[in-house]
Design a protein around this motif. Structure first.
Motif, PDB file in Angstrom:
ATOM      1  N   GLY A   1      99.188   0.570   7.583  1.00  0.00           N
ATOM      2  CA  GLY A   1      98.645   1.970   7.215  1.00  0.00           C
ATOM      3  C   GLY A   1      97.503   2.593   8.042  1.00  0.00           C
ATOM      4  O   GLY A   1      97.141   2.014   9.120  1.00  0.00           O
ATOM      5  N   THR A   2      96.675   3.396   7.732  1.00  0.00           N
ATOM      6  CA  THR A   2      95.801   4.029   8.499  1.00  0.00           C
ATOM      7  C   THR A   2      94.461   3.877   7.892  1.00  0.00           C
ATOM      8  O   THR A   2      93.397   4.308   8.831  1.00  0.00           O
ATOM      9  N   ALA A   3      94.288   3.751   6.661  1.00  0.00           N
ATOM     10  CA  ALA A   3      93.053   3.433   5.985  1.00  0.00           C
ATOM     11  C   ALA A   3      93.133   2.685   4.812  1.00  0.00           C
ATOM     12  O   ALA A   3      94.146   2.462   4.279  1.00  0.00           O
ATOM     13  N   PRO A   4      92.094   2.463   4.114  1.00  0.00           N
ATOM     14  CA  PRO A   4      92.336   1.686   2.650  1.00  0.00           C
ATOM     15  C   PRO A   4      93.211   2.547   1.784  1.00  0.00           C
ATOM     16  O   PRO A   4      93.919   1.589   0.961  1.00  0.00           O
ATOM     17  N   VAL A   5      93.555   3.663   1.946  1.00  0.00           N
ATOM     18  CA  VAL A   5      94.193   4.504   0.899  1.00  0.00           C
ATOM     19  C   VAL A   5      95.645   3.714   0.956  1.00  0.00           C
ATOM     20  O   VAL A   5      96.540   3.823  -0.059  1.00  0.00           O
ATOM     21  N   ASP A   6      96.274   3.406   2.090  1.00  0.00           N
ATOM     22  CA  ASP A   6      97.548   3.040   2.412  1.00  0.00           C
ATOM     23  C   ASP A   6      97.779   1.650   2.987  1.00  0.00           C
ATOM     24  O   ASP A   6      98.755   1.432   3.593  1.00  0.00           O
ATOM     25  N   SER A   7      96.703   0.766   3.142  1.00  0.00           N
ATOM     26  CA  SER A   7      96.746  -0.505   4.004  1.00  0.00           C
ATOM     27  C   SER A   7      96.699  -1.557   2.909  1.00  0.00           C
ATOM     28  O   SER A   7      96.526  -2.831   3.427  1.00  0.00           O
TER      29      SER A   7
ATOM     30  N   ARG B   1      85.801  -3.246  -6.650  1.00  0.00           N
ATOM     31  CA  ARG B   1      85.796  -4.498  -6.081  1.00  0.00           C
ATOM     32  C   ARG B   1      85.516  -4.544  -4.638  1.00  0.00           C
ATOM     33  O   ARG B   1      85.795  -3.690  -3.914  1.00  0.00           O
ATOM     34  N   PRO B   2      84.794  -5.671  -4.373  1.00  0.00           N
ATOM     35  CA  PRO B   2      84.391  -5.923  -2.729  1.00  0.00           C
ATOM     36  C   PRO B   2      85.925  -6.373  -2.183  1.00  0.00           C
ATOM     37  O   PRO B   2      86.582  -6.970  -2.805  1.00  0.00           O
ATOM     38  N   GLY B   3      86.015  -5.909  -0.870  1.00  0.00           N
ATOM     39  CA  GLY B   3      87.135  -6.188  -0.291  1.00  0.00           C
ATOM     40  C   GLY B   3      86.975  -5.802   1.409  1.00  0.00           C
ATOM     41  O   GLY B   3      86.220  -5.226   1.840  1.00  0.00           O
ATOM     42  N   LEU B   4      88.227  -5.979   1.710  1.00  0.00           N
ATOM     43  CA  LEU B   4      88.365  -5.797   3.217  1.00  0.00           C
ATOM     44  C   LEU B   4      89.767  -5.346   3.689  1.00  0.00           C
ATOM     45  O   LEU B   4      90.766  -5.552   2.645  1.00  0.00           O
ATOM     46  N   TYR B   5      89.833  -4.561   4.729  1.00  0.00           N
ATOM     47  CA  TYR B   5      91.036  -3.924   5.016  1.00  0.00           C
ATOM     48  C   TYR B   5      91.379  -3.764   6.474  1.00  0.00           C
ATOM     49  O   TYR B   5      90.443  -3.969   7.749  1.00  0.00           O
ATOM     50  N   SER B   6      92.582  -4.084   7.033  1.00  0.00           N
ATOM     51  CA  SER B   6      93.188  -3.917   8.504  1.00  0.00           C
ATOM     52  C   SER B   6      94.289  -2.883   8.651  1.00  0.00           C
ATOM     53  O   SER B   6      95.217  -2.867   7.674  1.00  0.00           O
ATOM     54  N   ALA B   7      94.069  -1.775   9.315  1.00  0.00           N
ATOM     55  CA  ALA B   7      94.713  -0.743   9.386  1.00  0.00           C
ATOM     56  C   ALA B   7      95.100  -0.389  10.868  1.00  0.00           C
ATOM     57  O   ALA B   7      94.356  -1.027  11.980  1.00  0.00           O
ATOM     58  N   GLY B   8      96.095   0.507  11.001  1.00  0.00           N
ATOM     59  CA  GLY B   8      96.012   0.861  12.598  1.00  0.00           C
ATOM     60  C   GLY B   8      97.169   0.182  13.145  1.00  0.00           C
ATOM     61  O   GLY B   8      98.461  -0.087  12.804  1.00  0.00           O
ATOM     62  N   SER B   9      96.938  -0.692  14.194  1.00  0.00           N
ATOM     63  CA  SER B   9      97.999  -1.324  14.899  1.00  0.00           C
ATOM     64  C   SER B   9      97.327  -2.790  15.427  1.00  0.00           C
ATOM     65  O   SER B   9      95.899  -3.094  15.450  1.00  0.00           O
TER      66      SER B   9
ATOM     67  N   LYS C   1      91.862 -16.506  -5.655  1.00  0.00           N
ATOM     68  CA  LYS C   1      90.473 -15.712  -5.125  1.00  0.00           C
ATOM     69  C   LYS C   1      90.711 -14.327  -4.565  1.00  0.00           C
ATOM     70  O   LYS C   1      90.253 -13.521  -5.252  1.00  0.00           O
ATOM     71  N   TRP C   2      91.461 -14.333  -3.714  1.00  0.00           N
ATOM     72  CA  TRP C   2      92.059 -12.907  -3.102  1.00  0.00           C
ATOM     73  C   TRP C   2      93.170 -12.186  -3.835  1.00  0.00           C
ATOM     74  O   TRP C   2      94.080 -12.854  -3.887  1.00  0.00           O
ATOM     75  N   ASN C   3      93.138 -10.915  -3.833  1.00  0.00           N
ATOM     76  CA  ASN C   3      94.457 -10.100  -4.346  1.00  0.00           C
ATOM     77  C   ASN C   3      94.794  -9.022  -3.488  1.00  0.00           C
ATOM     78  O   ASN C   3      93.771  -8.181  -3.068  1.00  0.00           O
ATOM     79  N   PHE C   4      95.969  -8.778  -3.006  1.00  0.00           N
ATOM     80  CA  PHE C   4      96.235  -7.489  -2.552  1.00  0.00           C
ATOM     81  C   PHE C   4      96.467  -6.404  -3.606  1.00  0.00           C
ATOM     82  O   PHE C   4      96.733  -6.750  -4.658  1.00  0.00           O
ATOM     83  N   PHE C   5      96.067  -5.105  -3.372  1.00  0.00           N
ATOM     84  CA  PHE C   5      96.086  -4.161  -3.950  1.00  0.00           C
ATOM     85  C   PHE C   5      97.301  -3.236  -3.790  1.00  0.00           C
ATOM     86  O   PHE C   5      97.856  -3.013  -2.731  1.00  0.00           O
ATOM     87  N   ARG C   6      98.280  -3.312  -4.965  1.00  0.00           N
ATOM     88  CA  ARG C   6      99.523  -2.657  -4.869  1.00  0.00           C
ATOM     89  C   ARG C   6     100.401  -2.988  -3.419  1.00  0.00           C
ATOM     90  O   ARG C   6     100.796  -1.996  -2.868  1.00  0.00           O
ATOM     91  N   PRO C   7     100.711  -4.220  -3.591  1.00  0.00           N
ATOM     92  CA  PRO C   7     101.346  -4.820  -2.289  1.00  0.00           C
ATOM     93  C   PRO C   7     102.576  -4.140  -2.212  1.00  0.00           C
ATOM     94  O   PRO C   7     103.536  -4.239  -3.110  1.00  0.00           O
ATOM     95  N   GLY C   8     103.339  -3.982  -0.956  1.00  0.00           N
ATOM     96  CA  GLY C   8     104.543  -3.617  -0.920  1.00  0.00           C
ATOM     97  C   GLY C   8     105.409  -5.080  -0.712  1.00  0.00           C
ATOM     98  O   GLY C   8     104.775  -6.151  -0.597  1.00  0.00           O
ATOM     99  N   PRO C   9     106.766  -5.329  -0.590  1.00  0.00           N
ATOM    100  CA  PRO C   9     107.526  -6.475  -0.335  1.00  0.00           C
ATOM    101  C   PRO C   9     107.064  -7.206   1.033  1.00  0.00           C
ATOM    102  O   PRO C   9     107.020  -6.305   1.950  1.00  0.00           O
ATOM    103  N   GLY C  10     106.706  -8.289   0.911  1.00  0.00           N
ATOM    104  CA  GLY C  10     106.476  -9.048   2.276  1.00  0.00           C
ATOM    105  C   GLY C  10     105.034  -8.924   2.538  1.00  0.00           C
ATOM    106  O   GLY C  10     104.597  -9.288   3.597  1.00  0.00           O
ATOM    107  N   GLU C  11     104.283  -8.378   1.695  1.00  0.00           N
ATOM    108  CA  GLU C  11     102.685  -8.004   2.048  1.00  0.00           C
ATOM    109  C   GLU C  11     102.022  -9.105   2.487  1.00  0.00           C
ATOM    110  O   GLU C  11     101.140  -9.475   3.347  1.00  0.00           O
ATOM    111  N   ARG C  12     102.451 -10.421   1.494  1.00  0.00           N
ATOM    112  CA  ARG C  12     101.731 -11.427   2.087  1.00  0.00           C
ATOM    113  C   ARG C  12     101.797 -12.207   3.261  1.00  0.00           C
ATOM    114  O   ARG C  12     100.948 -12.831   3.944  1.00  0.00           O
ATOM    115  N   ASP C  13     102.956 -11.851   3.871  1.00  0.00           N
ATOM    116  CA  ASP C  13     103.364 -12.260   5.244  1.00  0.00           C
ATOM    117  C   ASP C  13     102.364 -11.729   6.344  1.00  0.00           C
ATOM    118  O   ASP C  13     102.186 -12.193   7.471  1.00  0.00           O
TER     119      ASP C  13
END
Length: 539
Positions: free
Chosen positions: A398-404, A518-526, A371-383
């Motif tokens: 990251g700080t915003a959708p651009v890098d999160s 695509r609809p999605g959600l993000y979490s950034a900051g700390s 159902k869900w996919n990460f966009f351009r994930p780095g190593p260990g993103e699924r964790d």
């Protein structure tokens, strides 16, 4: 008139100017999936499935394209006894190459993702079964480009780690077996290379074996770009089906051409009727039709599956389409579905599986890959992601959708809304987005003091946030007109956010990349954000 769908899963009719019903039919609802089964629907409208999502099967022996709505480009299909499996280019989404399953060619269910490690942007693949083993040949745009192979003894995996075949200048592989049992990869541009008997390495060098048919230079196309070869053996012939004209650009560009040979080794003769599929007018329902495969249905009839853009909805990406074919007396074949704007008779036989899946999520389980996919994930993103007590816990990045690396869904409806309860940690920022890529997205996020407006891929206004660290956000996309609402009382009262948007330009012909909005959600900051009760509804 249009069909109206609400959360109580009932149907109503919005009648414009007292218009009369256009031949009402009754949906059978025999599979138990159809909300409001037995309620009239009207020719020219889709049957509604989970959450009102578009569904091709009309329930009366007919279907209406798209076969699978939303971004499902470059279909690679495999007939495996009574089962059909299909996957699509997944580009920068991981886990990628979700395998879809059908038993009647019309109703499809997603299963599991075959590719879990980010090896680059995944383009048109080849899905095959040979001597009891499944293979996926995967071209990737990366540094360097290449073609990889993964294999499994079961369609649901586990799949092997990718093996680089060392073909940096080619895309769109197609596995084929010759009349002598030899194994080959046919490649873009009319080339091929031999495979070892186990299919996991190449033998010799790439050779050029076919000069594709060329269209008149008066046609409006994107470019010649011969790509996506698919090989089918039927009636003593090998048929090579190729896309030319470019994937996007002018709606009249992409097309399907055919050549055939008595031997896998050639020579290849072009079909005098080329192209066998092409959008010829911008008035048509489906634009840029191309990248076709052939497949035999349970009743022995033959069909073609390819992709196209929906007129006016480049934002939905290239959608999967199903077209009946007829074998001609001279051994060629003709597509018979016309412009695919009207219902067509389904192939007979097989068993109709529940089509698609709900996009709403109570986060009792982690449905990443199906159902869900990460966009351009780095190593260990699924964790970063886990579920706990009916919540998705998504660690900030990251700080915003651009890098999160946001988590995204494929939604194939022209109008829909989605909402979610979001709670952030101190120092965190989170929200909902409509996301094309890391340079083009929109939506709304918040920290504990202020909102963050996302528009055109930028972070813009930061008005005061009256809700604190927890709120519900709703985004409505009504045929490219976007409205955003927030609620501080779990959705009892909604407040319209003072920024509306229009997103018809959030697509490939503006930005490139071959993706969809695509609809999605993000979490950034700390810290980590908690997402609860994600709801999707087609409108």
């Amino acid at each position: 008139m249009r069909m109206v769908y609400n959360r109580r899963e009932t149907f109503g009719l919005a009648l414009a100017g007292g218009a009369a019903a256009l031949g009402p039919a009754t949906a059978s609802g025999a599979d138990g999936l159809e909300p409001g089964a037995g309620v009239p629907r009207f020719d020219g409208d889709w049957r509604r499935g989970f959450e009102g999502q578009r569904r091709a099967d009309l329930g009366d022996g007919r279907f209406l394209n798209p076969l699978i709505a939303g971004d499902h480009p470059d279909p690679a299909i495999l007939k495996d006894g009574a089962d059909y499996y299909m996957t699509f280019s997944s580009f920068d989404s991981y886990p990628g190459l979700t395998i879809w399953h059908s038993r009647d060619l019309v109703n499809w269910q997603p299963r599991k993702a075959a590719l879990t490690r980010n090896i680059g942007s995944v383009w048109a693949v080849s899905l095959e079964k040979h001597n009891g083993r499944y293979f996926l040949y995967i071209p990737v745009k990366a540094k360097p480009n290449g073609i990889h192979v993964i294999w499994s003894d079961h369609i649901d995996g586990p799949w092997s780690d990718p093996i680089d075949l060392g073909l940096p200048n080619h895309i769109d592989p197609c596995h084929a077996v010759g009349e002598d049992g030899s194994r080959w990869l046919f490649l873009s541009g009319g080339d091929r290379i031999r495979l070892a008997d186990d299919g996991l390495s190449t033998v010799g060098k790439v050779e050029h074996v076919y000069d594709p048919w060329r269209y008149p230079d008066t046609w409006d196309v994107e470019g010649f770009s011969p790509e996506g070869p698919k090989i089918t053996r039927h009636g003593g012939w090998f048929y090579m089906i190729t896309a030319v004209g470019g994937t996007a650009g002018p709606p009249t560009g992409h097309m399907v051409i055919v050549a055939r040979s008595r031997s896998i080794h050639g020579p290849w003769t072009n079909d005098p009727a080329n192209p066998v599929v092409r959008t010829v007018s911008t008035d048509e329902k489906w634009w840029s039709r191309g990248h076709a495969s052939l497949v035999e249905a349970p009743d022995g009839s033959w069909w073609s599956i390819y992709h196209g853009f929906e007129n006016g909805y480049w934002t939905l990406g290239r959608q999967a389409l199903l077209d009946p074919i007829r074998w001609t007396a001279d051994g060629w074949f003709a597509m018979t579905g016309g412009d695919l704007s009207k219902p067509l008779a389904k192939p007979r036989g097989g068993t109709a599986l529940p089509h698609g899946q709900p996009l709403s999520d109570d986060f009792r389980t982690l449905q990443i890959g199906s159902k869900w996919n990460f966009f351009r994930p780095g190593p260990g993103e699924r964790d970063r992601a886990r579920t706990e007590g009916g919540a998705l816990i998504l660690q900030a990045s990251g700080t915003a959708p651009v890098d999160s690396s946001p988590l995204l869904l494929i939604a194939g409806d022209q109008a829909y809304r989605f909402d979610c309860d979001i709670e952030i940690a101190p120092g965190g920022t989170a929200g909902l987005v409509l996301f094309y890529d890391d340079k083009l997205y929109c939506g709304l996020g918040f920290d504990e003091h202020r909102f963050v407006t996302h528009q055109y891929g930028n972070e813009r206004g930061r008005p005061a946030n009256p809700h604190g660290r927890r709120m519900r956000i709703r985004i409505t996309n009504t045929r490219h007109i976007v409205a955003i609402h927030t609620s501080g009382d779990a959705g009892t009262t909604w407040h319209r956010f003072d920024r509306g948007m229009e997103v018809s330009g959030y697509h490939h012909n503006v930005r490139g990349g071959f993706l969809m909005l695509r609809p999605g959600l993000y979490s950034a900051g700390s810290g980590a954000a908690r997402f609860r009760d994600f709801r999707y509804e087609a409108l």
